[in-house]
Enzyme design. Structure first.
Site, PDB file in Angstrom:
ATOM      1  N   GLU A   1       0.790  -1.242   0.000  1.00 18.91           N
ATOM      2  CA  GLU A   1       0.000   0.000   0.000  1.00 18.91           C
ATOM      3  C   GLU A   1       0.819   1.288   0.000  1.00 18.91           C
ATOM      4  O   GLU A   1       0.678   2.124   0.920  1.00 18.91           O
ATOM      5  CB  GLU A   1      -0.948   0.015   1.206  1.00 18.91           C
ATOM      6  CG  GLU A   1      -1.953  -1.104   1.193  1.00 18.91           C
ATOM      7  CD  GLU A   1      -3.012  -0.985   2.290  1.00 18.91           C
ATOM      8  OE1 GLU A   1      -2.887  -0.105   3.159  1.00 18.91           O
ATOM      9  OE2 GLU A   1      -3.961  -1.767   2.258  1.00 18.91           O
TER      10      GLU A   1
ATOM     11  N   GLU B   1      -5.967  -8.444   1.101  1.00 15.81           N
ATOM     12  CA  GLU B   1      -6.527  -7.983   2.371  1.00 15.81           C
ATOM     13  C   GLU B   1      -7.989  -7.635   2.152  1.00 15.81           C
ATOM     14  O   GLU B   1      -8.354  -7.051   1.120  1.00 15.81           O
ATOM     15  CB  GLU B   1      -5.812  -6.722   2.897  1.00 15.81           C
ATOM     16  CG  GLU B   1      -4.483  -6.988   3.532  1.00 15.81           C
ATOM     17  CD  GLU B   1      -3.839  -5.743   4.148  1.00 15.81           C
ATOM     18  OE1 GLU B   1      -4.564  -4.910   4.734  1.00 15.81           O
ATOM     19  OE2 GLU B   1      -2.607  -5.628   4.025  1.00 15.81           O
TER      20      GLU B   1
END
Ligand code: BG6
Length: 463
Positions: free
Chosen positions: A162, A363
């Site tokens: 991320e 995720e």
């Protein structure tokens, strides 16, 4: 109606090193920015002990095998390998991950390894971190060593977790705000580091596959007003497409470029960057998804603000471009994050349409305050409900033609949240500790553990 997942669908669960391992100074490990991060709330735990996965990995992996996983996503702590970020290698760190990998393979669980998950070595941060080019070189050295050391057994790799959220919510993840010029120079360095990882993985790992791992969620306009739609276009570019266009197309997204121009940001390129960008590409896209975001066009009275304070829509504010808007059509969890399973399906379809690459969800999950009952149970029906709703949409996306190859939710085991401590739990496995007291760190299977176990076993989900 029952949704059946493809025969080779990858069922996984995910964690990161600093949120689980603890042992933050054990066996030669150096400090990372997560170990040194200033804490504004001392009522919640730091990462020094976490859930002690470093010492209990055998027990944890045995439980994950009982869960039935065929993949396990975890990250390597750069500072266990290179305590100072580069140079001297720490053999104990190398051995530790060899043991973890071998333990996974013993149970036929394929590791999906994230090279770096928010925990840059402090020694590199002291030299300027991702703002300086030398960090890209250190990352190359680190990635090369991992591919050479573990590539005989590990075929699936994820680059840097991320980078988009890291830069958008810098204060919460890195403990400091980064000025806009520096932030987007960091963007360039992070994305170039990733390009080198693609190249090295393909050169060094026989049959190796690698993908970027951004947090992707569609940005909705708050209304049908043309300027709200324009706000969504800009935030979609700044939050999502800037990263994936760089990874998958080797170019700066055009709307993002305009955004940078308007912010007077100039990116410094090194000599080979242009060529590197256009020469190395991922094999798949790994995507983290929790919620969607809604924005509107700010008005003068909204005032000025430089950054974005959370991945949640209501906090997003960037003067002139977009402003977070609380989407009244979505429910929220107890930590105020909106829940949007339909948004997952649309995000998957949009992503696939744009890049035509296989997608794996690395995720997705629900943070909640679970309760351990006196008889050692955790009745987390709310989590089952969340996962069921999102997986239904995954199945629908597959039926609609999206090449979704796997699902690896957050998280395999309870871990310390990025900035909300251990009380915010995500795992299939409960770890008995609280913010102030580590207790025995005993592991318990939650109701969601048994639910996921059955789903993996049958490959089918009743709807
Ligand atoms: C993702 C991160 O953004 O969100 C994880 O990759 C993080 O590291 C997860 O734990 C959930 O966020 P939080 O703030 O609840 O820990």
């Amino acid at each position: 109606m029952t949704h059946t997942f493809p025969k080779n669908f990858l069922w996984g669960a995910s964690i990161s090193a600093h949120q689980t391992e603890g042992a933050y100074q054990a066996d030669g490990k150096g400090l990372s920015v997560q170990d040194t991060r200033p804490r504004d709330n001392h009522d919640i735990t730091d990462f020094t002990v976490a859930v002690d996965h470093y010492h209990r990995y055998k027990e944890d992996i045995r439980l994950l095998s009982e869960l039935g996983l065929n993949i396990f996503r975890f990250s390597i702590a750069w500072t266990r390998i290179f305590p100072n970020g580069r140079g001297e290698i720490n053999q104990a760190g190398i051995d530790h991950y060899n043991d973890i990998i071998n333990e996974c393979l013993k149970y036929n669980i394929q590791p999906y390894i994230t090279l770096n998950h928010f925990d840059l070595p402090q020694a590199l941060e002291d030299e300027g971190g991702w703002s300086v080019r030398s960090t890209v070189d250190a990352f190359k050295e680190y990635a090369q060593l991992l591919f050479e050391t573990y590539g005989d057994r590990v075929k699936n790799w994820l680059t840097i977790n991320e980078p988009n959220i890291m830069l958008l919510v810098d204060q919460k993840i890195l403990g400091k705000s980064i000025p806009v010029q520096e932030k987007y120079q960091q963007f360039h360095h992070l994305m170039m580091a990733e390009k080198y990882a693609f190249k090295l993985c393909h050169e060094l790992v026989s049959e190796g596959k690698i993908g970027p791992v951004p947090n992707i969620s569609l940005v909705y306009p708050a209304s049908s007003k043309p300027l709200d739609n324009q706000a969504a276009l800009y935030f979609n570019s700044v939050r999502n497409w800037a990263y994936l266009d760089f990874s998958c197309f080797g170019r700066y997204n055009a709307v993002f470029k305009d955004y940078l121009n308007q912010k007077n940001v100039t990116i410094e390129f090194a000599e080979d960057d242009e060529k590197m960008m256009k020469s190395h590409f991922p094999d798949f896209v790994a995507m983290n998804f929790y919620t969607t975001v809604t924005v509107e066009k700010p008005t003068k009275k909204d005032g000025m603000s430089d950054g974005i304070s959370d991945q949640q829509s209501e906090d997003i504010m960037e003067w002139g471009f977009y402003k977070g808007y609380t989407n009244p059509n979505l429910q929220k969890n107890e930590f105020n994050w909106t829940i949007d399973p339909d948004g997952l399906k649309t995000t998957l379809q949009t992503l696939y349409d744009r890049y035509h690459l296989p997608i794996i969800i690395t995720e997705n999950g629900l943070g909640a305050r679970d309760e351990l009952t006196a008889d050692g149970k955790i009745h987390d029906a709310y989590r089952i409900n969340y996962l069921e709703q999102h997986l239904t949409k995954c199945a629908e996306a597959i039926e609609a033609g999206v090449e979704l190859i796997g699902y690896s939710p957050w998280s395999a085991i309870d871990l310390v949240s990025v900035h909300e401590g251990i009380s915010k739990r995500y795992g299939f496995i409960y770890v008995d500790r609280d913010e102030q007291n580590e207790k025995e760190l005993a592991r318990y299977k939650k109701d969601s553990f048994y639910w996921y176990q059955q789903l993996i076993e049958t490959n089918e989900m009743p709807s």
